[in-house]
Design a protein around this motif. Structure first.
Motif, PDB file in Angstrom:
ATOM      1  N   LEU A 206       0.826  -1.210   0.000  1.00  0.00           N
ATOM      2  CA  LEU A 206       0.000   0.000   0.000  1.00  0.00           C
ATOM      3  C   LEU A 206       0.859   1.259   0.000  1.00  0.00           C
ATOM      4  CD1 LEU A 206      -2.762  -1.118   2.534  1.00  0.00           C
ATOM      5  CD2 LEU A 206      -3.085  -0.654   0.096  1.00  0.00           C
ATOM      6  N   TRP A 245      -7.636   2.898  -2.395  1.00  0.00           N
ATOM      7  CA  TRP A 245      -6.455   2.721  -1.548  1.00  0.00           C
ATOM      8  C   TRP A 245      -6.799   2.938  -0.081  1.00  0.00           C
ATOM      9  CZ3 TRP A 245      -3.892   5.944   1.819  1.00  0.00           C
ATOM     10  CH2 TRP A 245      -2.620   5.529   2.244  1.00  0.00           C
ATOM     11  N   LEU A 249      -6.468   0.239   2.954  1.00  0.00           N
ATOM     12  CA  LEU A 249      -5.680   0.555   4.147  1.00  0.00           C
ATOM     13  C   LEU A 249      -6.503   0.302   5.405  1.00  0.00           C
ATOM     14  CD1 LEU A 249      -3.073   1.704   5.394  1.00  0.00           C
ATOM     15  CD2 LEU A 249      -4.118   3.989   5.197  1.00  0.00           C
TER      16      LEU A 249
END
Length: 294
Positions: A206, A245, A249
């Motif tokens: 990530l 994203w 996360l």
């Protein structure tokens, strides 16, 4: 009173009692009585008709939300996420019941949570096949970044170790294959440890993805002459990747304490915390699947 009621009534030639308008009195009374008796059935039929019309209007035309729910539950990921939410949210309910002294209700919900967890492990027995396909696809269409390519391979290797160990744990715990209790326990711990390795590597993954997203956004503004519409399209694509994203996360941040808890012997991590982190991770993943099945 009798004379007043029949003063205008006479007998015709056939002996039938008629009124002043030459209408048979007995037939008129029969018709009045019939109207009185049929009043309630007419009202009942009218009510049924209104209900039928209401139901027809309710179920008339397409039902896009219902269709979407069916697509969600029919997909493999959606099916699993539904039960994942059930598995972890029931842990919170168990804690709430226990806090209020409802021990019997808490035990029943705890049994449900355990059954759902066991079911989810069972359906992952077929996980090796899609995992092999995913690895094959990743090698055929590798990531553009060399760092991401090697991260993908390391993460896939951790899953190659995780799945067989989890299968051995489940099959041994149910006495389907002959394994000692110690071997079953070790298989469970080591499967979670390889999952924890995957989660740790996912944080690195990530981080690399965020670096590339930031670079893409910067390049949009520093490049030369560009059409405003095309620029907006590129910015929208970057924003969509940024949103994805952030969700990934969040999911990984929730998985991290769970995998650490299940990897450590004698962990004192509270079960209600497992429920909270698991529920958030499940809802975030269900959100992704819901959008994918739109």
């Amino acid at each position: 009173m009798s004379d007043k009621g029949t003063a205008d009534n006479t007998l015709d030639a056939s002996g039938v009692l008629v009124n002043g308008d030459n209408e048979p009195v007995c037939e008129k009374r029969d018709m009045d009585n019939t109207d009185k008796h049929d009043n309630k059935p007419v009202k009942k039929l009218r009510g049924n008709h209104i209900l039928a019309l209401a139901l027809r209007r309710m179920f008339k035309g397409p039902a896009p939300t219902l269709d979407h729910i069916i697509r969600f539950l029919s997909s493999g990921s959606g099916h699993d996420k539904f039960w994942m939410i059930t598995q972890y949210f029931t842990k919170i309910i168990v804690w709430l019941y226990a806090k209020r002294g409802l021990k019997s209700a808490a035990e029943r919900v705890r049994i449900l949570s355990g059954l759902v967890a066991d079911y989810r492990i069972m359906i992952r027995l077929v996980g090796l096949a899609p995992m092999a396909q995913f690895i094959r696809y990743g090698e055929q269409y590798p990531a553009q970044s060399r760092v991401l390519r090697w991260l993908d391979r390391a993460m896939n290797l951790s899953l190659v170790c995780y799945y067989p160990l989890e299968h051995a744990y489940w099959l041994g715990a149910h006495r389907i294959i002959p394994l000692s209790d110690k071997a079953v326990e070790n298989a469970g711990y080591w499967s979670c440890r390889f999952w924890a390795v995957w989660v740790a590597l996912q944080f690195v993954h990530l981080g690399e993805e965020y670096r590339r997203i930031t670079k893409r956004r910067k390049n949009i503004f520093i490049q030369g002459k560009i059409d405003a519409v095309k620029m907006q399209e590129e910015l929208d694509a970057v924003e969509a990747d940024t949103k994805s994203w952030k969700i990934q996360l969040l999911i990984n941040a929730c998985y991290f304490p769970l995998t650490m808890h299940w990897s450590i012997r004698g962990s004192t991590f509270p079960d209600v915390a497992v429920g909270c982190f698991g529920t958030v991770a499940a809802l975030a993943q269900a959100y992704n699947v819901w959008n994918a099945t739109a």
